[in-house]
Motif scaffolding. Structure first.
Motif, PDB file in Angstrom:
ATOM      1  N   ILE A   4      -4.996  -3.769   9.818  1.00  0.00           N
ATOM      2  CA  ILE A   4      -4.665  -2.875  10.931  1.00  0.00           C
ATOM      3  C   ILE A   4      -3.423  -2.059  10.604  1.00  0.00           C
ATOM      4  O   ILE A   4      -3.364  -0.851  10.869  1.00  0.00           O
ATOM      5  N   GLY A   5      -2.417  -2.736  10.020  1.00  0.00           N
ATOM      6  CA  GLY A   5      -1.218  -2.003   9.614  1.00  0.00           C
ATOM      7  C   GLY A   5      -1.514  -0.947   8.571  1.00  0.00           C
ATOM      8  O   GLY A   5      -0.947   0.160   8.600  1.00  0.00           O
TER       9      GLY A   5
ATOM     10  N   SER B 156      -3.036   6.600   8.496  1.00  0.00           N
ATOM     11  CA  SER B 156      -3.198   7.693   9.453  1.00  0.00           C
ATOM     12  C   SER B 156      -1.906   8.476   9.650  1.00  0.00           C
ATOM     13  O   SER B 156      -1.959   9.657  10.032  1.00  0.00           O
ATOM     14  N   LEU B 157      -0.753   7.850   9.393  1.00  0.00           N
ATOM     15  CA  LEU B 157       0.535   8.521   9.595  1.00  0.00           C
ATOM     16  C   LEU B 157       1.063   9.184   8.327  1.00  0.00           C
ATOM     17  O   LEU B 157       2.162   9.737   8.338  1.00  0.00           O
TER      18      LEU B 157
ATOM     19  N   TYR C 203      -3.741   8.872  -0.112  1.00  0.00           N
ATOM     20  CA  TYR C 203      -4.090   7.818  -1.062  1.00  0.00           C
ATOM     21  C   TYR C 203      -2.869   7.050  -1.546  1.00  0.00           C
ATOM     22  O   TYR C 203      -2.947   6.321  -2.530  1.00  0.00           O
ATOM     23  N   GLY C 204      -1.747   7.206  -0.884  1.00  0.00           N
ATOM     24  CA  GLY C 204      -0.551   6.472  -1.259  1.00  0.00           C
ATOM     25  C   GLY C 204      -0.722   4.976  -1.023  1.00  0.00           C
ATOM     26  O   GLY C 204      -1.545   4.527  -0.219  1.00  0.00           O
ATOM     27  N   SER C 205       0.092   4.168  -1.700  1.00  0.00           N
ATOM     28  CA  SER C 205      -0.025   2.707  -1.638  1.00  0.00           C
ATOM     29  C   SER C 205       1.116   2.044  -0.870  1.00  0.00           C
ATOM     30  O   SER C 205       1.178   0.824  -0.796  1.00  0.00           O
ATOM     31  N   SER C 206       2.019   2.812  -0.296  1.00  0.00           N
ATOM     32  CA  SER C 206       3.151   2.233   0.411  1.00  0.00           C
ATOM     33  C   SER C 206       2.727   1.782   1.811  1.00  0.00           C
ATOM     34  O   SER C 206       1.991   2.472   2.523  1.00  0.00           O
ATOM     35  N   LEU C 207       3.209   0.587   2.220  1.00  0.00           N
ATOM     36  CA  LEU C 207       2.916   0.083   3.547  1.00  0.00           C
ATOM     37  C   LEU C 207       3.718   0.814   4.625  1.00  0.00           C
ATOM     38  O   LEU C 207       3.353   0.791   5.792  1.00  0.00           O
TER      39      LEU C 207
END
Length: 288
Positions: free
Chosen positions: A43-44, A50-51, A58-62
């Protein structure tokens, strides 16, 4: 266990060993933490994607930075998010309300009265839960076609107004309901209908709230039956999300994550509103 001093006198009780108990609690907390993360991380990730800016989808940062609402604006341009959420909420609310009503009436009948063949009828009723949806799909579709209810929201709701799940769960709660209250209501001159709504239902509010949110979520997440009845993509949110997949430029992950995030908000709001009743249902379900 009582302890003894050096001179043989009775002393203070010896402390009990709590190492195994503490260890089991620690293991339980670790397992719950891992399971919670397994549920929260997807969910995160959805909201993080979406933000992000459309170019960084396609970035991998949370933790996306810089934050952008471009995906939400794009999703609102592709599909009418507001209308889809409204239609889905209406269908889910009517479905959950219908299943609660039919389940309440059936469970009350199986609990309050004794009649020949009751157990067999109850087993047959619950046995319908084991019938795959694909078995009843074609008859329901044919019936809706003859009634002229295809491509309508009513066609999605009517065949799902009754479910064995609500009967099964509500009957279990009613079985633990004090029979003395029902007998007192009959002695007081109340009818069965009045006893149900003035005595039974007020005491089943936590159970009804917990079951209601489960039924609402099931109806909200249903995809196959609405897609079969409704041929228009812009009818419900489940079908609207399909518009972001398989486009000429590939899957629109930013738009679908934004639309999916918006579709989860009503569920979160409903849970926050009914959270107290849901917790009470789980607490009191084990009391007799």
């Amino acid at each position: 266990m009582t302890g003894f001093t050096v001179d043989g006198q009775v002393g203070a009780p010896a402390p009990r060993r709590r190492v195994p108990y503490c260890r089991s609690r620690l293991i339980g907390h670790v397992v719950l933490t891992v399971l919670s993360l397994a549920c929260i991380v997807p969910i995160g990730w959805m909201y993080a994607t979406s933000l992000r800016r459309p170019s960084d989808v396609y970035g991998s940062s949370l933790l996306p930075w810089p934050l952008s609402l471009g995906n939400y604006r794009h999703a609102a341009e592709v599909v009418p998010i507001g209308a889809l959420l409204l239609n889905t909420a209406v269908v889910a609310a009517l479905t959950a309300a219908g299943q609660l009503l039919t389940g309440l009436l059936a469970a009350y009948a199986f609990t309050a009265w004794r009649f020949p063949g009751q157990r067999l009828l109850y087993l047959l009723f619950v046995g319908t839960w084991l019938v795959p949806f694909q078995v009843t799909m074609v008859p329901n579709y044919t019936l809706l076609f003859r009634l002229g209810l295809l491509n309508t929201l009513a066609g999605v709701v009517i065949p799902t107004l009754c479910t064995a799940l609500s009967v099964l769960l509500l009957r279990q709660h009613m079985e633990s309901f004090p029979k003395d209250l029902l007998d007192a209501a009959r002695i007081d001159g109340r009818s069965s209908w009045s006893t149900l709504w003035t005595v039974v239902v007020p005491n089943l509010r936590p159970a009804l709230a917990a079951l209601g949110i489960v039924l609402f979520i099931n109806a909200w997440n249903e995809y196959f039956w609405p897609s079969l009845v409704l041929q228009q993509a812009n009818s419900m949110i489940q079908l609207g999300l399909r518009g972001f997949l398989g486009g000429t430029e590939g899957n629109d992950w930013g738009g679908i994550m934004a639309a999916s995030g918006l579709s989860c908000l009503p569920i979160f709001a409903l849970y926050l509103i009914l959270q107290r009743h849901i917790v009470n249902a789980f607490v009191h379900s084990g009391l007799r």
